[in-house]
Design a protein around this motif. Structure first.
Motif, PDB file in Angstrom:
ATOM      1  N   ASN A 129      -3.861  10.799  -6.634  1.00 36.58           N
ATOM      2  CA  ASN A 129      -2.847  11.362  -7.538  1.00 36.58           C
ATOM      3  C   ASN A 129      -3.349  11.417  -8.981  1.00 36.58           C
ATOM      4  OD1 ASN A 129      -2.064   8.246  -7.160  1.00 36.58           O
ATOM      5  ND2 ASN A 129      -1.434   8.869  -9.211  1.00 36.58           N
ATOM      6  N   GLU A 141       0.829  -1.202   0.000  1.00 38.85           N
ATOM      7  CA  GLU A 141       0.000   0.000   0.000  1.00 38.85           C
ATOM      8  C   GLU A 141       0.867   1.257   0.000  1.00 38.85           C
ATOM      9  OE1 GLU A 141      -3.618   2.123   2.579  1.00 38.85           O
ATOM     10  OE2 GLU A 141      -2.557   0.367   3.379  1.00 38.85           O
ATOM     11  N   ASN A 150       1.195   4.118  -3.073  1.00 44.24           N
ATOM     12  CA  ASN A 150       1.046   5.560  -2.923  1.00 44.24           C
ATOM     13  C   ASN A 150       2.301   6.315  -3.345  1.00 44.24           C
ATOM     14  OD1 ASN A 150      -1.667   5.813  -1.848  1.00 44.24           O
ATOM     15  ND2 ASN A 150      -0.916   4.845   0.009  1.00 44.24           N
ATOM     16  N   ALA A 210      -6.830   6.729  -7.947  1.00 41.07           N
ATOM     17  CA  ALA A 210      -6.274   7.261  -6.707  1.00 41.07           C
ATOM     18  C   ALA A 210      -6.296   8.788  -6.736  1.00 41.07           C
ATOM     19  CB  ALA A 210      -4.846   6.751  -6.520  1.00 41.07           C
ATOM     20  N   GLN A 247       2.492   1.396 -10.461  1.00 43.74           N
ATOM     21  CA  GLN A 247       1.471   1.549  -9.429  1.00 43.74           C
ATOM     22  C   GLN A 247       0.338   0.555  -9.630  1.00 43.74           C
ATOM     23  OE1 GLN A 247      -1.006   5.052  -9.630  1.00 43.74           O
ATOM     24  NE2 GLN A 247      -1.100   5.240  -7.403  1.00 43.74           N
ATOM     25  N   TRP A 305       2.389   9.092  -6.466  1.00 43.68           N
ATOM     26  CA  TRP A 305       2.767  10.500  -6.357  1.00 43.68           C
ATOM     27  C   TRP A 305       4.052  10.798  -7.113  1.00 43.68           C
ATOM     28  CZ3 TRP A 305      -0.707  13.859  -5.496  1.00 43.68           C
ATOM     29  CH2 TRP A 305      -1.817  13.543  -4.725  1.00 43.68           C
TER      30      TRP A 305
END
Length: 245
Positions: free
Chosen positions: A91, A10, A14, A89, A172, A18
């Motif tokens: 981002n 996780e 993230n 997400a 990702q 980003w």
């Protein structure tokens, strides 16, 4: 409701998201800065920027709907399974918003640095999007580089950062798939999958053009007059191609 099985994955998800946001967002600035320094958009195709604005605006609507709307999220789960995570997400939404703003600003630069196009010229070019694309004219910037045998005026920094962002985006998505033991987020989030795939493909093409086929020469003049931004590359049978707008 689905949840993460691994805290480490996780966190990695993230971080990659980003990092992709930063790379993709910064990728817009080299072209903007280049235009400002040269006070010119010679070498940057109008059709290419307009298509980018259409793409990013549509992608923003897609991301925002899937991220914020409970109704859309419910429809997603009804189609792909209630045990599946929402594949968009924060981002993704942040990138889309930034992309629309920067692409719109690039169009503003075209307006102030290429004023001879004028409003009538813009309207004529916009009409070309109502027809079908020729099979050999699917990417106006690539065609412009090919015709000029040069990439002068088109920022390679934009391409390198865009390529890195696309690869990181796929990373990702892979991390989420590994954690959930499911690859639904690839075909369930087809917008992100395709935008990354298409970006990577054309980024590689642009890198080949810049570093291999049309390597910059000392004699290249960025003020050369063949500005194809006033000559639409997307042709339709209803709007024949002409030498000027």
């Amino acid at each position: 409701m689905a949840s993460w099985n691994s805290v480490q994955l996780e966190v990695l998800y993230n971080v990659l998201g980003w990092v992709a946001f930063v790379a993709w967002s910064i990728s817009f600035y080299p072209q903007v800065i280049l235009n400002f320094r040269r006070k010119s958009v010679v070498g940057l195709n109008f059709d290419f920027v307009l298509m980018n604005l259409t793409k990013h605006s549509s992608y923003l609507i897609y991301n925002a709907s899937l991220f914020f709307s409970p109704t859309v999220q419910r429809q997603y789960r009804e189609k792909f399974g209630f045990n599946e995570m929402i594949p968009v997400a924060a981002n993704d939404v942040a990138f889309s918003m930034h992309a629309v703003l920067l692409t719109a600003f690039t169009l503003f630069q075209i307006a102030i640095y290429d004023l001879y196009i004028g409003i009538p010229g813009w309207l004529v070019q916009l009409q070309h999007y109502s027809g079908c694309y020729d099979s050999h004219q699917i990417h106006p910037q690539a065609i412009l580089n090919f015709r000029r045998k040069s990439t002068v005026g088109f920022s390679i920094g934009n391409i390198l950062l865009d390529f890195f962002g696309g690869v990181t985006n796929y990373g990702q998505m892979v991390v989420q798939s590994v954690d959930q033991n499911s690859w639904v987020n690839f075909y369930g989030n087809i917008g992100k999958t395709m935008i990354s795939l298409v970006s990577i493909f054309f980024d590689i093409l642009f890198m080949v053009q810049h570093y291999v086929l049309y390597r910059p020469k000392k004699t290249d003049d960025p003020s050369e007059p063949n500005v194809v931004s006033k000559e639409p590359l997307l042709e339709t049978s209803d709007h024949p191609h002409s030498d000027s707008v």
